[in-house]
Design a protein around this motif. Structure first.
Motif, short mmCIF file in Angstrom:
data_model
loop_
_atom_site.label_atom_id
_atom_site.label_comp_id
_atom_site.label_asym_id
_atom_site.label_seq_id
_atom_site.Cartn_x
_atom_site.Cartn_y
_atom_site.Cartn_z
N GLU A 81 0.84 -1.20 0.00
CA GLU A 81 0.00 0.00 0.00
C GLU A 81 0.87 1.24 0.00
OE1 GLU A 81 -2.71 0.09 3.27
OE2 GLU A 81 -3.65 1.96 2.67
N GLY A 82 0.54 2.19 -0.87
CA GLY A 82 1.31 3.42 -0.97
C GLY A 82 2.33 3.40 -2.09
N ASP A 83 2.72 2.20 -2.53
CA ASP A 83 3.66 2.10 -3.66
C ASP A 83 2.94 2.44 -4.96
OD1 ASP A 83 5.59 -0.80 -2.51
OD2 ASP A 83 5.59 1.33 -1.91
N SER A 84 3.75 2.62 -6.01
CA SER A 84 3.20 2.80 -7.36
C SER A 84 3.15 1.46 -8.08
CB SER A 84 4.07 3.78 -8.16
OG SER A 84 4.02 5.07 -7.58
N ALA A 85 2.25 1.37 -9.04
CA ALA A 85 2.12 0.17 -9.87
C ALA A 85 2.08 0.58 -11.33
CB ALA A 85 0.86 -0.60 -9.51
N VAL A 86 2.77 -0.19 -12.16
CA VAL A 86 2.79 0.09 -13.60
C VAL A 86 2.47 -1.20 -14.36
CG1 VAL A 86 4.13 0.90 -15.57
CG2 VAL A 86 4.54 1.86 -13.29
N PHE B 175 1.64 1.17 -24.54
CA PHE B 175 0.96 2.08 -23.64
C PHE B 175 0.95 1.47 -22.24
CE2 PHE B 175 -3.36 0.03 -23.81
CZ PHE B 175 -3.12 -0.85 -24.86
N SER B 176 0.90 2.32 -21.25
CA SER B 176 1.05 1.86 -19.88
C SER B 176 0.04 2.52 -18.95
CB SER B 176 2.46 2.17 -19.37
OG SER B 176 3.45 1.53 -20.14
N LEU B 177 -0.33 1.79 -17.93
CA LEU B 177 -1.20 2.30 -16.86
C LEU B 177 -0.34 2.51 -15.62
CD1 LEU B 177 -4.17 2.87 -15.87
CD2 LEU B 177 -4.15 0.51 -15.02
N HIS B 178 -0.46 3.69 -15.02
CA HIS B 178 0.30 4.01 -13.83
C HIS B 178 -0.67 4.31 -12.70
CE1 HIS B 178 4.03 4.83 -16.30
NE2 HIS B 178 3.08 4.96 -17.21
N ILE B 179 -0.50 3.64 -11.59
CA ILE B 179 -1.32 3.92 -10.40
C ILE B 179 -0.38 4.34 -9.29
CG2 ILE B 179 -3.04 3.03 -8.78
CD1 ILE B 179 -3.67 0.81 -10.80
N THR B 180 -0.58 5.54 -8.77
CA THR B 180 0.25 6.03 -7.67
C THR B 180 -0.50 5.87 -6.35
OG1 THR B 180 -0.59 8.27 -7.95
CG2 THR B 180 1.43 7.69 -9.15
N PRO C 298 -5.63 -0.66 -0.94
CA PRO C 298 -6.17 -2.03 -1.05
C PRO C 298 -7.34 -2.15 -2.02
CG PRO C 298 -5.66 -1.52 1.23
CD PRO C 298 -5.44 -0.25 0.45
N GLU C 299 -8.14 -1.11 -2.14
CA GLU C 299 -9.29 -1.17 -3.06
C GLU C 299 -8.88 -1.11 -4.54
OE1 GLU C 299 -8.91 0.87 -0.47
OE2 GLU C 299 -9.57 2.93 -0.95
N ASP C 300 -7.58 -0.87 -4.79
CA ASP C 300 -7.09 -0.95 -6.16
C ASP C 300 -6.86 -2.40 -6.59
OD1 ASP C 300 -4.98 1.95 -5.60
OD2 ASP C 300 -7.01 1.86 -6.43
N SER C 301 -6.91 -3.32 -5.64
CA SER C 301 -6.72 -4.74 -5.96
C SER C 301 -7.82 -5.20 -6.91
CB SER C 301 -6.73 -5.57 -4.69
OG SER C 301 -5.65 -5.25 -3.84
N ALA C 302 -7.41 -5.71 -8.06
CA ALA C 302 -8.35 -6.12 -9.11
C ALA C 302 -7.56 -6.67 -10.28
CB ALA C 302 -9.19 -4.92 -9.56
N VAL C 303 -8.26 -7.11 -11.29
CA VAL C 303 -7.64 -7.47 -12.56
C VAL C 303 -7.84 -6.30 -13.52
CG1 VAL C 303 -7.59 -9.05 -14.51
CG2 VAL C 303 -8.05 -9.92 -12.20
N LEU D 232 -3.60 -7.25 -9.98
CA LEU D 232 -2.89 -6.37 -9.05
C LEU D 232 -3.33 -6.67 -7.63
CD1 LEU D 232 -1.08 -3.92 -8.39
CD2 LEU D 232 -3.09 -2.46 -8.75
N ILE D 233 -2.37 -6.91 -6.78
CA ILE D 233 -2.64 -7.18 -5.37
C ILE D 233 -1.94 -6.11 -4.56
CG2 ILE D 233 -2.44 -8.85 -3.49
CD1 ILE D 233 -2.09 -11.00 -5.76
N VAL D 234 -2.71 -5.37 -3.79
CA VAL D 234 -2.15 -4.31 -2.94
C VAL D 234 -2.25 -4.78 -1.49
CG1 VAL D 234 -2.27 -1.92 -2.22
CG2 VAL D 234 -2.87 -2.55 -4.58
N HIS D 235 -1.10 -4.96 -0.88
CA HIS D 235 -1.04 -5.44 0.50
C HIS D 235 -1.11 -4.27 1.47
CE1 HIS D 235 0.01 -9.51 -0.77
NE2 HIS D 235 0.80 -8.94 -1.67
N PRO D 236 -2.01 -4.34 2.47
CA PRO D 236 -2.13 -3.24 3.44
C PRO D 236 -0.88 -3.16 4.31
CG PRO D 236 -3.93 -4.82 3.70
CD PRO D 236 -2.99 -5.40 2.69
#
Lengths: 115, 114
Positions: free
Chosen positions: B15-20, B73-78, B82-87, B110-114
């Motif tokens: 949680e709090g990290d970025s995902a690409v 093309f890329s998706l960036h989530i900053t 935890p609610e970002d966890s999804a496919v 994407l799995i976001v660990h609290p």
């Protein structure tokens, strides 16, 4: 919720039987689509239709058939010719694409299991 | 036809990290690139999209970038939550004359660990 309804949610079929999955939308969308979703395979297009009484094959149409007799309805028949029909099936609809019309709306899906 | 490759297949972050999440496409004529999010047991929903005449688009914590030359093309989530966890699914295709038939990638869990 969403305006596009698939039924049933779960469906069991015996080998050798045809089965029809229902998809209805009240969004007045011209285009409708059927996708198959398998783990690790993403969404693969089975059939699509952009106008009543017309439809086109997608990437994996073999063993499936569709009809589009009404704008609101796009049923999918899984025939006995489909070799591996157990999967999660998603229906979607969208307006004809334009600068303000870009989103496809998905149904909740039907999980088909062949027993 | 269009071919879309999506990587990675699974992404685990704190949680709090970025995902690409990255996607490549094969058809240089493709001009519209949506991203869909599918939470567990729910239907896919559009979260952001980009057209070929734009290089980057942002919407709060999510952004999408497009490199037409390289066809990726890329998706960036900053600040992931935890609610970002999804496919997440990327898609590409040619939008023309009211028609748009997307080809989807295989999805990234994407799995976001609290």
């Amino acid at each position: 919720d969403g305006g596009i309804t698939q039924s049933p949610k779960y469906l069991f079929r015996k080998e050798g039987q045809n089965v029809t999955l229902s998809c209805e939308q009240n969004l007045n969308h011209d285009a409708m689509y059927w996708y198959r979703q398998d783990p690790g395979q993403g969404l693969r297009l089975i059939y699509y239709s952009q106008i009543v009484n017309d439809f086109q094959k997608g990437d994996i149409a073999e063993g499936y058939s569709v009809s589009r007799e009404k704008k609101e309805s796009f049923p999918l028949t899984v025939t006995s010719a489909q070799k591996n029909p157990t999967a999660f099936y998603l229906c979607a609809s969208s307006p004809l694409w334009g600068p303000m019309n870009t989103e496809a709306f998905f149904g909740q899906g039907t999980r088909l299991t062949v027993v | 036809g269009e071919n879309v490759e999506q990587h990675p297949s699974t992404l685990s972050v704190q949680e709090g990290d970025s995902a690409v999440i990255k996607c490549t496409y094969s058809d240089s004529a493709s001009n519209y690139f949506p991203w869909y999010k599918q939470e567990l047991g729910k239907r896919p929903q559009l979260i952001i999209d980009i057209r070929s005449n734009v290089g980057e688009k942002k919407d709060q914590r999510i952004a999408v970038t497009l490199n037409k030359t390289a066809k990726h093309f890329s998706l960036h989530i900053t600040e992931t939550q935890p609610e970002d966890s999804a496919v997440y699914f990327c898609a590409a295709g040619v939008a023309s004359g009211g028609s748009y038939i997307p080809t989807f990638g295989r999805g990234t869990s994407l799995i976001v660990h609290p």
